[in-house]
Write a protein that holds these residues in place. Sequence first.
Motif, PDB file in Angstrom:
ATOM      1  N   VAL A 291       0.855  -1.185   0.000  1.00  0.00           N
ATOM      2  CA  VAL A 291       0.000   0.000   0.000  1.00  0.00           C
ATOM      3  C   VAL A 291       0.892   1.236   0.000  1.00  0.00           C
ATOM      4  O   VAL A 291       1.942   1.259   0.650  1.00  0.00           O
ATOM      5  CB  VAL A 291      -0.978   0.000   1.191  1.00  0.00           C
ATOM      6  N   ARG A 292       0.485   2.261  -0.745  1.00  0.00           N
ATOM      7  CA  ARG A 292       1.334   3.435  -0.943  1.00  0.00           C
ATOM      8  C   ARG A 292       0.503   4.709  -0.807  1.00  0.00           C
ATOM      9  O   ARG A 292      -0.550   4.844  -1.436  1.00  0.00           O
ATOM     10  CB  ARG A 292       1.976   3.400  -2.326  1.00  0.00           C
ATOM     11  N   ALA A 293       0.998   5.646  -0.003  1.00  0.00           N
ATOM     12  CA  ALA A 293       0.362   6.953   0.137  1.00  0.00           C
ATOM     13  C   ALA A 293       1.021   7.944  -0.811  1.00  0.00           C
ATOM     14  O   ALA A 293       2.220   7.837  -1.118  1.00  0.00           O
ATOM     15  CB  ALA A 293       0.474   7.451   1.567  1.00  0.00           C
ATOM     16  N   ASP A 294       0.254   8.920  -1.263  1.00  0.00           N
ATOM     17  CA  ASP A 294       0.813   9.950  -2.130  1.00  0.00           C
ATOM     18  C   ASP A 294       1.842  10.776  -1.353  1.00  0.00           C
ATOM     19  O   ASP A 294       1.912  10.716  -0.116  1.00  0.00           O
ATOM     20  CB  ASP A 294      -0.296  10.818  -2.729  1.00  0.00           C
ATOM     21  N   PRO A 295       2.702  11.537  -2.058  1.00  0.00           N
ATOM     22  CA  PRO A 295       3.755  12.293  -1.372  1.00  0.00           C
ATOM     23  C   PRO A 295       3.232  13.279  -0.336  1.00  0.00           C
ATOM     24  O   PRO A 295       3.954  13.644   0.594  1.00  0.00           O
ATOM     25  CB  PRO A 295       4.468  13.017  -2.534  1.00  0.00           C
ATOM     26  N   GLN A 296       1.993  13.704  -0.481  1.00  0.00           N
ATOM     27  CA  GLN A 296       1.408  14.632   0.483  1.00  0.00           C
ATOM     28  C   GLN A 296       0.823  13.915   1.712  1.00  0.00           C
ATOM     29  O   GLN A 296       0.428  14.560   2.689  1.00  0.00           O
ATOM     30  CB  GLN A 296       0.302  15.452  -0.191  1.00  0.00           C
ATOM     31  N   GLY A 297       0.754  12.590   1.671  1.00  0.00           N
ATOM     32  CA  GLY A 297       0.217  11.826   2.784  1.00  0.00           C
ATOM     33  C   GLY A 297      -1.286  11.890   2.901  1.00  0.00           C
ATOM     34  O   GLY A 297      -1.845  11.607   3.968  1.00  0.00           O
ATOM     35  N   ASN A 298      -1.966  12.236   1.789  1.00  0.00           N
ATOM     36  CA  ASN A 298      -3.423  12.403   1.841  1.00  0.00           C
ATOM     37  C   ASN A 298      -4.194  11.180   1.381  1.00  0.00           C
ATOM     38  O   ASN A 298      -5.242  10.855   1.939  1.00  0.00           O
ATOM     39  CB  ASN A 298      -3.829  13.608   0.975  1.00  0.00           C
ATOM     40  N   ARG A 299      -3.722  10.537   0.339  1.00  0.00           N
ATOM     41  CA  ARG A 299      -4.450   9.418  -0.263  1.00  0.00           C
ATOM     42  C   ARG A 299      -3.618   8.150  -0.213  1.00  0.00           C
ATOM     43  O   ARG A 299      -2.435   8.149  -0.545  1.00  0.00           O
ATOM     44  CB  ARG A 299      -4.792   9.743  -1.720  1.00  0.00           C
ATOM     45  N   ILE A 300      -4.260   7.062   0.179  1.00  0.00           N
ATOM     46  CA  ILE A 300      -3.602   5.761   0.204  1.00  0.00           C
ATOM     47  C   ILE A 300      -4.150   4.947  -0.957  1.00  0.00           C
ATOM     48  O   ILE A 300      -5.369   4.841  -1.137  1.00  0.00           O
ATOM     49  CB  ILE A 300      -3.861   5.024   1.526  1.00  0.00           C
ATOM     50  N   ALA A 301      -3.247   4.393  -1.755  1.00  0.00           N
ATOM     51  CA  ALA A 301      -3.643   3.584  -2.905  1.00  0.00           C
ATOM     52  C   ALA A 301      -3.412   2.111  -2.597  1.00  0.00           C
ATOM     53  O   ALA A 301      -2.453   1.741  -1.910  1.00  0.00           O
ATOM     54  CB  ALA A 301      -2.850   3.987  -4.142  1.00  0.00           C
ATOM     55  N   PHE A 302      -4.297   1.261  -3.115  1.00  0.00           N
ATOM     56  CA  PHE A 302      -4.171  -0.187  -2.937  1.00  0.00           C
ATOM     57  C   PHE A 302      -4.923  -0.877  -4.065  1.00  0.00           C
ATOM     58  O   PHE A 302      -5.643  -0.236  -4.844  1.00  0.00           O
ATOM     59  CB  PHE A 302      -4.708  -0.616  -1.563  1.00  0.00           C
ATOM     60  N   LEU A 303      -4.764  -2.193  -4.155  1.00  0.00           N
ATOM     61  CA  LEU A 303      -5.406  -2.965  -5.211  1.00  0.00           C
ATOM     62  C   LEU A 303      -6.542  -3.806  -4.639  1.00  0.00           C
ATOM     63  O   LEU A 303      -6.383  -4.459  -3.607  1.00  0.00           O
ATOM     64  CB  LEU A 303      -4.395  -3.895  -5.899  1.00  0.00           C
ATOM     65  N   MET A 304      -7.683  -3.774  -5.337  1.00  0.00           N
ATOM     66  CA  MET A 304      -8.845  -4.557  -4.952  1.00  0.00           C
ATOM     67  C   MET A 304      -9.640  -4.860  -6.231  1.00  0.00           C
ATOM     68  O   MET A 304      -9.562  -4.114  -7.211  1.00  0.00           O
ATOM     69  CB  MET A 304      -9.684  -3.761  -3.949  1.00  0.00           C
ATOM     70  N   ARG A 305     -10.389  -5.928  -6.229  1.00  0.00           N
ATOM     71  CA  ARG A 305     -11.196  -6.268  -7.398  1.00  0.00           C
ATOM     72  C   ARG A 305     -12.449  -5.405  -7.476  1.00  0.00           C
ATOM     73  O   ARG A 305     -13.016  -5.027  -6.452  1.00  0.00           O
ATOM     74  CB  ARG A 305     -11.595  -7.750  -7.350  1.00  0.00           C
ATOM     75  N   ASP A 306     -12.859  -5.119  -8.716  1.00  0.00           N
ATOM     76  CA  ASP A 306     -14.146  -4.455  -8.891  1.00  0.00           C
ATOM     77  C   ASP A 306     -15.259  -5.505  -8.871  1.00  0.00           C
ATOM     78  O   ASP A 306     -15.009  -6.700  -8.640  1.00  0.00           O
ATOM     79  CB  ASP A 306     -14.160  -3.616 -10.170  1.00  0.00           C
ATOM     80  N   ASP A 307     -16.487  -5.106  -9.123  1.00  0.00           N
ATOM     81  CA  ASP A 307     -17.607  -6.034  -9.022  1.00  0.00           C
ATOM     82  C   ASP A 307     -17.590  -7.101 -10.113  1.00  0.00           C
ATOM     83  O   ASP A 307     -18.328  -8.093 -10.033  1.00  0.00           O
ATOM     84  CB  ASP A 307     -18.930  -5.266  -9.077  1.00  0.00           C
ATOM     85  N   ALA A 308     -16.745  -6.908 -11.133  1.00  0.00           N
ATOM     86  CA  ALA A 308     -16.584  -7.917 -12.177  1.00  0.00           C
ATOM     87  C   ALA A 308     -15.405  -8.840 -11.916  1.00  0.00           C
ATOM     88  O   ALA A 308     -15.128  -9.737 -12.719  1.00  0.00           O
ATOM     89  CB  ALA A 308     -16.417  -7.238 -13.537  1.00  0.00           C
ATOM     90  N   GLY A 309     -14.696  -8.608 -10.803  1.00  0.00           N
ATOM     91  CA  GLY A 309     -13.566  -9.456 -10.459  1.00  0.00           C
ATOM     92  C   GLY A 309     -12.244  -9.011 -11.042  1.00  0.00           C
ATOM     93  O   GLY A 309     -11.251  -9.752 -10.963  1.00  0.00           O
TER      94      GLY A 309
END
Length: 407
Positions: A291-309
């Motif tokens: 998991v990775r946060a943007d350089p400003q520390g505001n948003r955390i990005a991660f991977l997850m499946r959508d409703d189609a998998g």
Amino acid sequence: MKQITFASRHHQLTNTQTWTPDGQWLVFDVRPSGASFTGETIERVNIHSGETEVIYRATDGAHVGVVTVHPQDERYVFIHGPEHPDATWQYDFHHRRGVVTYQGDTHNLDAMDITPPFTAGALRGGSHVHVYSPNGENVSFTYNDHVLRERDPALDLRNVGVAVPFGPVTPSGHHPREYAGSHWSVLVSQTTPQPQPGSDEINRAYEEGWVGNSQLAFIGDTLSLSGEKVPELFIVTLPTEEAGWKRAGDAPLCGTENTLPAPPAGVVQRRLTFTHDRTYPGLVNVPRHWVRADPQGNRIAFLMRDDAGVVQLWLIAADGSGLRQLTHCSGIQSAFNWHPSGKWLGLVVENRIALCDAQRGEIHFLTADHENPPSGDAVVFSPKGDVVAWMEETHGYRQLWAAKTAV
């Protein structure tokens, strides 16, 4: 698109912080693959000339790997396996340490004490994937415990820890495998062997990422009401003063013969995602990502499946608000990193290196016609963000490649 290394051997990038601060060198190890641990050197390559240099060479049967760089100076931290391995003590999750080399000086990052009474500030096992905080003061890592593994491997739960510059820590040395370290090291996650189904309890904490300099996000494995593993996103807020790092909470920082080391007082583990009821619940473990946060520390990005998998990029704020699906593409195939501007993320889509617009989720391809698909292990931006690097099989060996980002 430019091939950086050409030797008839493998070159392995870590998933983040692989560039020297001047953006001239990429650091790597020489493991045959990400899963093995048989490399003896930590090296770097100049991205312009292709010149390589050995930063550190292991001796006495030890092996090294998974190197990252301090964000402000040429200080390197990496995993070091045991010297003189034997039948009772060889490289394993619980038998490894962090080592720092800087201007010719090399020393242990974390101390280890495996004989009671245990030493506060020392670990009782192995640390792994050491990453400096954005300001370069602290180092995160994942951890496995030797003491509990000796009793029952099921009790040795993966956790997340932090090493802070308030050492040195010197155990009493009652065991020949114990050692001192320059930093004070503690765990900051809390796990339990048997989480209550449907609760916020976890039995594994891993793939952490800094959120600014005072928070760490990580994946934690929860159990659904039916007992299925569901990886969710968690965050902890860390102490900011030395006294806070050294103040024990309800349990000893160094653990006991029957319990894991415990976080300092005031470190509270909070769950950010609640996905048990989704069609495809939980963050994904394939592709493996951190998991990775943007350089400003505001948003955390991660991977997850959508409703189609389909595996997509998702964003959430550090307070748990604003969860949204960022991409709507054919599927993310790799770990990822933020561009230093915070406007883009670098990753692999459709077997090509791509940039993802961090606001709209649009995919912009940087490369085409790879001889072999880029590795999903690492897509890493230079400090200025003008170059992105990755790994790719070339004539049977994993080599380093780079391309201009033009953003």
